[in-house]
Design an enzyme around this catalytic site. Structure first.
Site, PDB file in Angstrom:
ATOM      1  N   LEU A 161      69.990  93.022  48.672  1.00 45.73           N
ATOM      2  CA  LEU A 161      70.497  93.623  49.908  1.00 45.73           C
ATOM      3  C   LEU A 161      72.026  93.670  49.945  1.00 45.73           C
ATOM      4  O   LEU A 161      72.625  93.660  51.018  1.00 45.73           O
ATOM      5  CB  LEU A 161      69.929  92.897  51.150  1.00 45.73           C
ATOM      6  CG  LEU A 161      68.404  92.917  51.271  1.00 45.73           C
ATOM      7  CD1 LEU A 161      67.951  92.224  52.555  1.00 45.73           C
ATOM      8  CD2 LEU A 161      67.854  94.347  51.240  1.00 45.73           C
ATOM      9  N   TYR A 220      81.144 101.566  34.886  1.00 46.87           N
ATOM     10  CA  TYR A 220      79.817 101.937  35.419  1.00 46.87           C
ATOM     11  C   TYR A 220      79.081 102.839  34.423  1.00 46.87           C
ATOM     12  O   TYR A 220      77.924 102.599  34.078  1.00 46.87           O
ATOM     13  CB  TYR A 220      80.010 102.641  36.772  1.00 46.87           C
ATOM     14  CG  TYR A 220      78.754 103.227  37.371  1.00 46.87           C
ATOM     15  CD1 TYR A 220      77.801 102.419  37.985  1.00 46.87           C
ATOM     16  CD2 TYR A 220      78.527 104.614  37.355  1.00 46.87           C
ATOM     17  CE1 TYR A 220      76.651 102.971  38.553  1.00 46.87           C
ATOM     18  CE2 TYR A 220      77.391 105.169  37.922  1.00 46.87           C
ATOM     19  CZ  TYR A 220      76.460 104.347  38.515  1.00 46.87           C
ATOM     20  OH  TYR A 220      75.326 104.892  39.073  1.00 46.87           O
TER      21      TYR A 220
HETATM   22  N1  NAD Z   1      72.882 108.084  44.545  1.00 48.68           N
HETATM   23  C1  NAD Z   1      73.229 108.758  43.462  1.00 48.68           C
HETATM   24  O1  NAD Z   1      73.757 109.892  43.554  1.00 48.68           O
HETATM   25  C2  NAD Z   1      72.966 108.201  42.090  1.00 48.68           C
HETATM   26  C3  NAD Z   1      73.358 108.978  40.989  1.00 48.68           C
HETATM   27  C4  NAD Z   1      73.140 108.471  39.719  1.00 48.68           C
HETATM   28  C5  NAD Z   1      72.498 107.255  39.540  1.00 48.68           C
HETATM   29  N2  NAD Z   1      72.138 106.513  40.611  1.00 48.68           N
HETATM   30  C6  NAD Z   1      71.485 105.224  40.355  1.00 48.68           C
HETATM   31  O2  NAD Z   1      70.297 105.147  41.120  1.00 48.68           O
HETATM   32  C7  NAD Z   1      70.059 103.793  41.513  1.00 48.68           C
HETATM   33  C8  NAD Z   1      69.914 103.712  43.017  1.00 48.68           C
HETATM   34  O3  NAD Z   1      71.127 104.154  43.607  1.00 48.68           O
HETATM   35  P1  NAD Z   1      71.304 104.371  45.175  1.00 48.68           P
HETATM   36  O4  NAD Z   1      72.125 105.593  45.352  1.00 48.68           O
HETATM   37  O5  NAD Z   1      69.998 104.247  45.858  1.00 48.68           O
HETATM   38  O6  NAD Z   1      72.255 103.153  45.526  1.00 48.68           O
HETATM   39  P2  NAD Z   1      72.033 101.938  46.543  1.00 48.68           P
HETATM   40  O7  NAD Z   1      73.288 101.127  46.499  1.00 48.68           O
HETATM   41  O8  NAD Z   1      71.573 102.446  47.860  1.00 48.68           O
HETATM   42  O9  NAD Z   1      70.845 101.154  45.849  1.00 48.68           O
HETATM   43  C9  NAD Z   1      71.020 100.117  44.917  1.00 48.68           C
HETATM   44  C10 NAD Z   1      70.181  98.948  45.374  1.00 48.68           C
HETATM   45  O10 NAD Z   1      70.325  97.879  44.426  1.00 48.68           O
HETATM   46  C11 NAD Z   1      70.508  96.668  45.146  1.00 48.68           C
HETATM   47  N3  NAD Z   1      71.234  95.737  44.297  1.00 48.68           N
HETATM   48  C12 NAD Z   1      72.536  95.783  43.930  1.00 48.68           C
HETATM   49  N4  NAD Z   1      72.844  94.723  43.163  1.00 48.68           N
HETATM   50  C13 NAD Z   1      71.706  93.984  43.053  1.00 48.68           C
HETATM   51  C14 NAD Z   1      71.389  92.764  42.417  1.00 48.68           C
HETATM   52  N5  NAD Z   1      72.304  92.074  41.727  1.00 48.68           N
HETATM   53  N6  NAD Z   1      70.132  92.300  42.518  1.00 48.68           N
HETATM   54  C15 NAD Z   1      69.185  92.980  43.221  1.00 48.68           C
HETATM   55  N7  NAD Z   1      69.429  94.131  43.855  1.00 48.68           N
HETATM   56  C16 NAD Z   1      70.681  94.628  43.773  1.00 48.68           C
HETATM   57  C17 NAD Z   1      71.285  97.063  46.389  1.00 48.68           C
HETATM   58  O11 NAD Z   1      71.189  96.124  47.442  1.00 48.68           O
HETATM   59  C18 NAD Z   1      70.638  98.400  46.740  1.00 48.68           C
HETATM   60  O12 NAD Z   1      69.517  98.220  47.574  1.00 48.68           O
HETATM   61  C19 NAD Z   1      71.226 102.979  40.960  1.00 48.68           C
HETATM   62  O13 NAD Z   1      70.848 102.421  39.740  1.00 48.68           O
HETATM   63  C20 NAD Z   1      72.312 104.020  40.763  1.00 48.68           C
HETATM   64  O14 NAD Z   1      73.224 103.629  39.755  1.00 48.68           O
HETATM   65  C21 NAD Z   1      72.358 106.956  41.877  1.00 48.68           C
END
Ligand code: NAD
Length: 319
Positions: free
Chosen positions: A34, A145
């Site tokens: 979270l 990243y």
């Molecule tokens: N949103 C985008 O446009 C996008 C684009 C490319 C890749 N991604 C990838 O998709 C995935 C989800 O991204 P998102 O946009 O939903 O971001 P987000 O930040 O909403 O979701 C990431 C989740 O991971 C959790 N988290 C972070 N560190 C953690 C840890 N150490 N242990 C457990 N949980 C942890 C966070 O609390 C969060 O709920 C990620 O891997 C992100 O790199 C997202």
């Protein structure tokens, strides 16, 4: 009882994925610390087991894998912030890369496992000028990243080849939709703009550079569609797929779309271009199409749905 593990399931993309899995009556375990996700993003549901904890905590991961038998793992937990990967590089590496390798170590000893899906990013392509980006385009990440995402991808593919872990890598482009953190610096630009339109009759939006820079904006529903599609597709394992629309959209196009839908005119403040911002980006999605998945949403249709999903806003007459 068999379960599906969703790491990062409390986040933007993860919570939509969990919702979709529950709709199909799967039993889901969410592991999320979270740090950027929220418990409220997820429903109270007896088929959902929520564990608040760190995906980089090996002891916790051991316990989770001892307690549950997983058929599928969706690994989305990450510090999804390019900025933080620059300021807090080692911690980001532990979460975004090293934790993925430890999960693979568990996955290879999971006989019931049918699929592991890894959420990678268009950030792996970096600023190489060749467009559109296909999965075979040069890899030139320009942030820790992007490096961590690419390294974790390579572990996924290597474990698939070496040990038969049925891993699929998805390179998400610019995802947007409800529950995205539009207040944060790292929130998607579409969500940041949308929040401005929803909170102000005369929205003031800041554009870095001239606004002609482009991205491949992909709506959350198409992202969940693609993610669910590769979950069961037989030949997807061991492969990388771009998840995008294949359309190049400028930042100004997004603002114009929001102006059309809300019938509001934005005041645009042009600010200096940010260092490290990529000028143009969009994807070639023929590999995903060839597998059988085609995104459904146009920019306007998705923005319309997004605005509507954000609730009734009094000053918006156009809905
Ligand atoms: N949103 C985008 O446009 C996008 C684009 C490319 C890749 N991604 C990838 O998709 C995935 C989800 O991204 P998102 O946009 O939903 O971001 P987000 O930040 O909403 O979701 C990431 C989740 O991971 C959790 N988290 C972070 N560190 C953690 C840890 N150490 N242990 C457990 N949980 C942890 C966070 O609390 C969060 O709920 C990620 O891997 C992100 O790199 C997202």
């Amino acid at each position: 009882m068999k379960h599906i593990l969703v790491t990062g399931g409390g986040g933007f993309i993860g919570s939509h994925l969990v919702e979709s899995l529950l709709e199909d009556d799967f039993n889901v375990v969410v592991l999320d610390d979270l740090s950027s996700g929220k418990r409220e993003n997820l429903p109270d549901d007896e088929r959902l087991h929520f564990i608040q904890g760190d995906v980089a905590d090996h002891g916790l991961i051991d316990e989770v894998f001892n307690q549950f038998t997983f058929t599928h793992i969706f690994h989305l937990a990450a510090i999804a912030s390019v900025h933080e990967s620059v300021t807090n590089t080692y911690r980001c590496h532990q979460v975004n890369c090293e934790a993925s390798l430890y999960l693979l170590e568990k996955a290879r000893r999971c006989p019931a496992l049918k699929r592991m899906v890894y959420a990678s990013s268009a950030a792996v392509y970096g600023d190489d000028p060749v467009l559109p980006k296909s999965e075979d385009s040069p890899i030139r990440p320009i942030s820790p990243y992007g490096i961590d995402k690419y390294t974790a991808e390579q572990y996924m593919l290597t474990y698939s080849r070496l040990y038969g872990v049925p891993a699929v890598v998805l390179r998400y482009f610019n995802v947007y939709g409800p529950r995205q953190n539009g207040g944060s610096m790292d929130g998607g630009v579409a969500s940041i703009f949308l929040n401005k339109f929803l909170s102000d009759k005369r929205p003031v939006v800041t554009v870095y550079g001239d606004g002609q820079q482009t991205r491949d904006f992909v709506y959350i529903k198409d992202v969940i569609g693609a993610t669910r599609f590769v979950m069961s597709h037989e030949t997807a394992a061991g492969n990388v797929y771009n998840v995008a629309t294949g359309r190049e959209t400028s930042i100004l196009n997004v603002i114009q779309g929001l102006e059309t839908i809300t019938e509001q005119k934005a005041q645009i403040l042009f600010s200096e271009k940010r260092t490290g911002d990529i000028e143009r980006s969009f994807a070639n999605i023929s590999r995903l199409r060839a597998l059988g998945f085609t995104p459904q949403y146009t920019l306007l249709a998705s923005l319309r749905e997004y605005v509507a999903a954000s609730g009734e806003i009094e000053h918006l007459q156009a809905l």
